[in-house]
Design a protein around this motif. Structure first.
Motif, PDB file in Angstrom:
ATOM      1  N   TRP A 162       0.835  -1.202   0.000  1.00  0.00           N
ATOM      2  CA  TRP A 162       0.000   0.000   0.000  1.00  0.00           C
ATOM      3  C   TRP A 162       0.869   1.250   0.000  1.00  0.00           C
ATOM      4  O   TRP A 162       0.572   2.229  -0.681  1.00  0.00           O
TER       5      TRP A 162
ATOM      6  N   ARG B 273       0.201   3.499  -3.151  1.00  0.00           N
ATOM      7  CA  ARG B 273      -0.379   4.824  -2.903  1.00  0.00           C
ATOM      8  C   ARG B 273       0.522   5.930  -3.433  1.00  0.00           C
ATOM      9  O   ARG B 273       0.061   6.850  -4.126  1.00  0.00           O
TER      10      ARG B 273
ATOM     11  N   PHE C 163      -8.396  -2.651  -0.552  1.00  0.00           N
ATOM     12  CA  PHE C 163      -7.091  -3.041  -1.074  1.00  0.00           C
ATOM     13  C   PHE C 163      -6.725  -4.446  -0.601  1.00  0.00           C
ATOM     14  O   PHE C 163      -6.191  -5.258  -1.361  1.00  0.00           O
TER      15      PHE C 163
ATOM     16  N   ALA D 104      -4.947   1.149  -6.464  1.00  0.00           N
ATOM     17  CA  ALA D 104      -4.944   2.340  -5.612  1.00  0.00           C
ATOM     18  C   ALA D 104      -5.667   3.498  -6.299  1.00  0.00           C
ATOM     19  O   ALA D 104      -6.463   4.216  -5.673  1.00  0.00           O
TER      20      ALA D 104
END
Length: 249
Positions: free
Chosen positions: A22, A26, A46, A63
């Protein structure tokens, strides 16, 4: 019988990198589309999508999709391939650009603060000890991952692990690499993976019929992934993994 050559997937088998996924996805999404609104904490969506994600660029796209207030998450989960293609068109991006952005960001993170990047990963309990013990059983092991090979190698070195080789996405698909290994190596091949569709593809690839396929019970499995497994794929629990190879199912 000769000891097998064990071929391990990396993410979801040896290492839990959900926090890093992540973190990188991101930041890559924000680099490509700064207007996106994305929380520093991985959203539940996610984690639900992670078992479906096959290549790094897909998680950057995920994302971006999760930044959409009108995202149909159940539809995304039920038709992952179709939604992924539609999302590429929606964001006007190509897989290579997404992958390049992800890998550039990871290289920068490692260069600037390697300890912080490494801290976003953790080996699954008992994995390092079990891999180290394989030498006593006469078995070599290597890593086959859709991650960039250099990133996987850096993590393995940090944990003091020394596989025979590390094959990243640069070396081709997993069936392609397994076919080369089966032609080059005399030992039986045992392939340990946490993604059921990948194992099913291997089982249906001509030339790989003799490869023993194991689906790990501790990886990023989706609902029902461990149920009604087809012939040729065996579920491997953490307890079974810790036992001598002769005791594996």
């Amino acid at each position: 019988m000769a000891p097998p050559l064990l071929v391990f997937d990396f993410d979801g088998v040896l290492v839990d990198g959900m926090a890093e996924y992540w973190w990188s996805a991101r930041r890559s999404a924000l680099a490509l589309r700064p207007e996106c609104r994305l929380s520093p904490e991985a959203p539940p969506g996610f984690r639900l999508l992670r078992p479906l994600i096959h290549k790094g660029w897909e998680m950057v796209l995920a994302a971006l999709e999760l930044s959409r207030p009108d995202l149909d998450l159940p539809g995304y989960l039920s038709d992952y391939a179709g939604h992924t293609q539609a999302a590429l068109e929606r964001w006007q991006l190509q897989p290579q650009r997404l992958q390049t952005c992800l890998e550039d960001l990871r290289r920068d993170a490692i260069r600037q603060n390697p300890d912080a990047w490494l801290a976003l990963h953790r080996p699954y309990p008992g994995v390092c000890e079990r891999l180290t013990a394989l030498a006593a059983e006469g078995s070599d092991w290597l890593v086959l991952t859709t991650k960039g090979g250099a990133f996987a190698q850096q993590l393995l070195e940090a944990y003091g692990l020394k596989p025979l080789a590390v094959y990243g996405h640069e070396q081709g698909s997993k069936p392609e690499v397994l076919l080369r290994l089966s032609a080059e190596r005399p030992e039986p091949l045992w392939f340990v993976e946490d993604r059921r569709p990948t194992l099913e593809t291997v089982c249906h690839t001509a030339g790989l019929e003799a490869v023993r396929c194991f689906l790990v019970a501790w990886g990023y499995l989706g609902p029902g992934d461990s149920e009604a497994l087809p012939r040729g794929i065996t579920l491997l629990s953490a307890n079974q993994f810790s036992r001598p190879l002769a005791d594996w199912p």
